[in-house]
Design an enzyme around this catalytic site. Structure first.
Site, PDB file in Angstrom:
ATOM      1  N   LYS A 151      19.268 -12.446 -14.247  1.00  0.00           N
ATOM      2  CA  LYS A 151      20.045 -13.459 -14.983  1.00  0.00           C
ATOM      3  C   LYS A 151      19.675 -14.849 -14.479  1.00  0.00           C
ATOM      4  O   LYS A 151      19.465 -15.771 -15.269  1.00  0.00           O
ATOM      5  CB  LYS A 151      21.544 -13.253 -14.749  1.00  0.00           C
ATOM      6  CG  LYS A 151      22.160 -12.098 -15.486  1.00  0.00           C
ATOM      7  CD  LYS A 151      23.689 -12.159 -15.308  1.00  0.00           C
ATOM      8  CE  LYS A 151      24.346 -10.841 -15.581  1.00  0.00           C
ATOM      9  NZ  LYS A 151      25.748 -10.786 -15.205  1.00  0.00           N
TER      10      LYS A 151
ATOM     11  N   GLU B   5      24.793   1.770 -13.237  1.00  0.00           N
ATOM     12  CA  GLU B   5      25.228   0.489 -12.680  1.00  0.00           C
ATOM     13  C   GLU B   5      26.135   0.754 -11.466  1.00  0.00           C
ATOM     14  O   GLU B   5      26.197  -0.051 -10.544  1.00  0.00           O
ATOM     15  CB  GLU B   5      25.967  -0.340 -13.744  1.00  0.00           C
ATOM     16  CG  GLU B   5      26.035  -1.826 -13.407  1.00  0.00           C
ATOM     17  CD  GLU B   5      26.473  -2.697 -14.582  1.00  0.00           C
ATOM     18  OE1 GLU B   5      25.608  -3.207 -15.318  1.00  0.00           O
ATOM     19  OE2 GLU B   5      27.686  -2.862 -14.777  1.00  0.00           O
TER      20      GLU B   5
ATOM     21  N   GLY C 288      33.930  -3.901 -15.665  1.00  0.00           N
ATOM     22  CA  GLY C 288      33.503  -3.963 -17.066  1.00  0.00           C
ATOM     23  C   GLY C 288      33.162  -2.595 -17.630  1.00  0.00           C
ATOM     24  O   GLY C 288      33.574  -2.230 -18.733  1.00  0.00           O
ATOM     25  N   ARG C 289      32.421  -1.788 -16.858  1.00  0.00           N
ATOM     26  CA  ARG C 289      31.960  -0.504 -17.394  1.00  0.00           C
ATOM     27  C   ARG C 289      33.061   0.558 -17.460  1.00  0.00           C
ATOM     28  O   ARG C 289      32.820   1.677 -17.917  1.00  0.00           O
ATOM     29  CB  ARG C 289      30.753  -0.002 -16.602  1.00  0.00           C
ATOM     30  CG  ARG C 289      30.938   0.037 -15.086  1.00  0.00           C
ATOM     31  CD  ARG C 289      29.603   0.258 -14.377  1.00  0.00           C
ATOM     32  NE  ARG C 289      29.699   0.200 -12.928  1.00  0.00           N
ATOM     33  CZ  ARG C 289      29.625  -0.934 -12.219  1.00  0.00           C
ATOM     34  NH1 ARG C 289      29.488  -2.087 -12.848  1.00  0.00           N
ATOM     35  NH2 ARG C 289      29.686  -0.906 -10.913  1.00  0.00           N
TER      36      ARG C 289
ATOM     37  N   HIS D  54      14.179  18.624 -30.897  1.00  0.00           N
ATOM     38  CA  HIS D  54      12.926  18.375 -31.628  1.00  0.00           C
ATOM     39  C   HIS D  54      12.223  17.129 -31.114  1.00  0.00           C
ATOM     40  O   HIS D  54      11.322  16.603 -31.761  1.00  0.00           O
ATOM     41  CB  HIS D  54      13.207  18.236 -33.126  1.00  0.00           C
ATOM     42  CG  HIS D  54      13.747  19.498 -33.714  1.00  0.00           C
ATOM     43  ND1 HIS D  54      12.947  20.500 -34.198  1.00  0.00           N
ATOM     44  CD2 HIS D  54      15.027  19.947 -33.844  1.00  0.00           C
ATOM     45  CE1 HIS D  54      13.690  21.506 -34.636  1.00  0.00           C
ATOM     46  NE2 HIS D  54      14.968  21.189 -34.426  1.00  0.00           N
TER      47      HIS D  54
HETATM   48  O1  F6P Z   1      25.240  -7.704 -16.332  1.00  0.00           O
HETATM   49  C1  F6P Z   1      26.096  -6.698 -16.006  1.00  0.00           C
HETATM   50  C2  F6P Z   1      27.510  -6.992 -16.388  1.00  0.00           C
HETATM   51  O2  F6P Z   1      28.091  -7.778 -15.424  1.00  0.00           O
HETATM   52  C3  F6P Z   1      28.272  -5.699 -16.602  1.00  0.00           C
HETATM   53  O3  F6P Z   1      28.750  -5.154 -15.441  1.00  0.00           O
HETATM   54  C4  F6P Z   1      29.295  -6.119 -17.578  1.00  0.00           C
HETATM   55  O4  F6P Z   1      29.863  -5.015 -18.200  1.00  0.00           O
HETATM   56  C5  F6P Z   1      28.474  -6.989 -18.492  1.00  0.00           C
HETATM   57  O5  F6P Z   1      27.605  -7.668 -17.631  1.00  0.00           O
HETATM   58  C6  F6P Z   1      29.237  -7.952 -19.354  1.00  0.00           C
HETATM   59  O6  F6P Z   1      29.990  -8.842 -18.614  1.00  0.00           O
HETATM   60  P1  F6P Z   1      31.163  -9.661 -19.256  1.00  0.00           P
HETATM   61  O7  F6P Z   1      32.167  -8.717 -19.788  1.00  0.00           O
HETATM   62  O8  F6P Z   1      31.693 -10.515 -18.155  1.00  0.00           O
HETATM   63  O9  F6P Z   1      30.573 -10.503 -20.360  1.00  0.00           O
END
Ligand code: F6P
Length: 545
Positions: A514, A355, A269-270, A386
């Site tokens: 979660k 992450e 995802g990242r 600043h």
């Molecule tokens: O909670 C972390 C995570 O799993 C991230 O790694 C990811 O980018 C995000 O949640 C969103 O996840 P998704 O794209 O599955 O909604």
């Protein structure tokens, strides 16, 4: 194959670095410059439109040699090959890590489970191109026949930060579409944005790799309900698109097949902004600019893959970070872009870096006994000067900082740009040199202060300097240079994780919160409260009452 499994602290290089640190940690950067007239040149790299000066790091030539030895002893060359080859280096999820394939050439072959993924990557790109072109050209219209004026990207984490950061960074190149980002499950976020919009001219892009993320699904349902206050179910096909690996869940949500853009398990995802997750970017700045972003990243990939380590920007920056983190004990790193448009860059990298490398179990399954991921923070200069620079200059902590600046301004205002860049250079100069007692004394003398007052003030006005900075000076903020810059940091993440012998591409640490939120949500919605620790119990009860 997985990455090699070598505890970095057992290498010869690590032991030598530890001894070398004892011998050199007291040397001031000013002395290092005084003793080597070529230092600035020796510790700088020029690549394409990037100039990277790392001479203001607390290193000597020997430090660099030992760090390069560490890279060799931890098998970095082989590990880089495995990364690009699509080996399942994300062992704990048994996945390849192939965001690099998303920007590879169409003619390249990249295999996952024996299948070349490039044809599929390019098929999706073609669809993104057709979709974004049709919206931008106003050929694609909303349910009442009006062209779209607004796009709302609904996603969180990697499904938000990358597109949001790039859309802001490339604001100079944007078209008529206003692109908004909704991420937080806080209803004030989604409602605050929706109330400004007209459903007839708003396009929603729902982005979730898993399509199970609570925040995204809640916001998507709220957006759908808001839309259906005016439109009908069949109009959803015109106004909602989705990006996900989970096509079943998308269908359940009711999005038309034509508006569904796939992504894949082998993209984290990242690191996903290069995939259809970047649809909002393509909508905001046009597909050509999106492609230029990818091409910049591709160039950096090539540099990372092929340059010798002593000329390799991501490798050098990663090694310097290891040096400061593991030997100087510098726990945080500041990232300070001197561009207002890069205002989301540090926030984006917080996810990318923290992450990925915020891990404490090594590739043997054991707890590490050395420091891993750095804490990332930062804001654009000059605003940050600043705000928090006082602590970097005179606080008790060593905070290595990356200064990112551009030779040319986007709007061509030379006067502003000179002022901005004067600050950019001045800060790293000040952080390195500091200000001595003698300098402070002679400054105060000119103010005709009493001897006692002078004595009292001197210690407060002294700057010890000797603060590490990297300067990344790029010609201009373009889609291409931005792509290279992001890829640089992606590869820096890889190198550090590889050396620290951790798994950089999973994120189990976000799961527990979660799960517990799921239980507590039912506590909040129902009469009974599940068993919790006394503090949590008290807080939940107080909230409910
Ligand atoms: O909670 C972390 C995570 O799993 C991230 O790694 C990811 O980018 C995000 O949640 C969103 O996840 P998704 O794209 O599955 O909604």
């Amino acid at each position: 194959m997985s990455l090699s499994n070598i505890d970095p602290t057992t290498t010869e290089a690590w032991k030598k670095l530890a001894a070398h640190f004892e011998q050199t940690d007291e040397i001031h950067l000013k002395e290092l410059f005084a003793s080597n007239k070529n230092r600035a040149k020796e510790f700088s790299l020029k690549w394409e439109d990037f100039f990277v000066d790392f001479s203001k790091n607390r290193i000597t030539g020997e430090t660099l040699q030992l760090l390069l030895q560490l890279a060799d002893e931890t098998d970095l060359k082989t590990n880089i090959k495995k990364y690009f080859n699509g080996d399942a280096i994300n062992r704990t999820e048994d996945r390849a890590v192939l965001h690099t394939a998303l920007r590879a050439e169409e003619s390249d072959n990249v295999f996952v489970d024996g299948e070349n993924i490039m044809p599929e990557v390019y098929r999706v790109k073609e669809r993104m191109k057709a979709f974004s072109n049709a919206v931008i050209s106003r050929d694609r219209k909303g349910y009442t026949g009006k062209a779209f004026t607004d796009v709302v990207n609904i996603g969180i984490g990697g499904s938000d930060l990358g597109p949001a950061m790039v859309t802001e960074a490339l604001r100079f190149y944007k078209n008529h579409l206003n692109v908004h980002f909704v991420s937080n499950v806080d209803g004030d976020h989604v409602h605050g944005i929706l109330r400004e919009l007209n459903p007839e001219t708003t396009l929603f892009v729902i982005v979730s790799k898993t399509f199970t993320t609570q925040e995204t699904l809640s916001n998507a349902v709220t957006a759908k309900n808001w839309f259906l206050n005016n439109a009908t179910q069949k109009d959803i096909a015109k106004h909602f698109a989705a990006v996900s690996t989970n096509t079943k869940k998308i269908a359940e949500f009711g999005i038309a097949d034509d508006n569904v853009f796939p992504m894949w398990d082998w993209v984290g995802g990242r690191f996903s902004l290069w995939s259809a997750v970047g649809l909002s970017i393509a909508l905001a700045v046009g597909f050509e600019n999106f492609e230029a972003l990818l091409s910049g990243a591709r160039k950096m990939d090539k540099h990372f893959k092929t340059a010798e380590f002593d000329k390799n920007i991501p490798v050098i920056l990663a090694l310097l970070s290891v040096w400061h983190n593991n030997f100087y004990g510098a726990e945080t790193e500041a990232i300070i872009p001197y561009s207002q448009y890069l205002s989301r860059f540090s926030a984006y990298l917080q996810q990318g870096i923290m992450e990925s490398n915020g891990k404490s179990i090594d590739r043997n399954g054991n707890r590490v006994d050395y420091q891993t991921g750095t804490i990332i923070w930062g804001e654009p200069g000059t605003n940050s000067q600043h705000a928090f620079f006082q602590l970097i200059h005179q606080g008790t902590k060593l905070i290595p900082a990356d200064f990112i600046g551009f030779k040319q301004s986007l709007y061509g205002d030379v006067d502003h740009h000179n002022k901005l860049m004067a600050n950019f250079f001045a800060q790293t100069e000040a952080l390195m040199n500091g200000k001595t007692t003698e300098d402070v004394r002679s400054e105060l003398k000119e103010k005709n202060l009493s001897v006692d007052k002078m004595k009292e003030l001197v210690p407060y006005k002294v700057f010890e300097g000797n603060k590490t900075t990297n300067t990344i000076l790029i010609d201009k903020l373009t889609p291409e240079s931005l792509g290279s810059l992001i890829a640089l940091y992606e590869h820096k993440i890889f190198v550090q994780g590889a050396i620290w012998n951790i798994y950089s591409y999973d994120q189990w640490g976000v799961e527990l919160g979660k799960q517990l939120a799921g239980t507590i949500l039912s506590d909040l919605q129902n009469h009974d409260i599940a068993d919790h620790d006394p503090s949590t119990m008290q807080l939940v009860q107080h909230f409910k009452n």
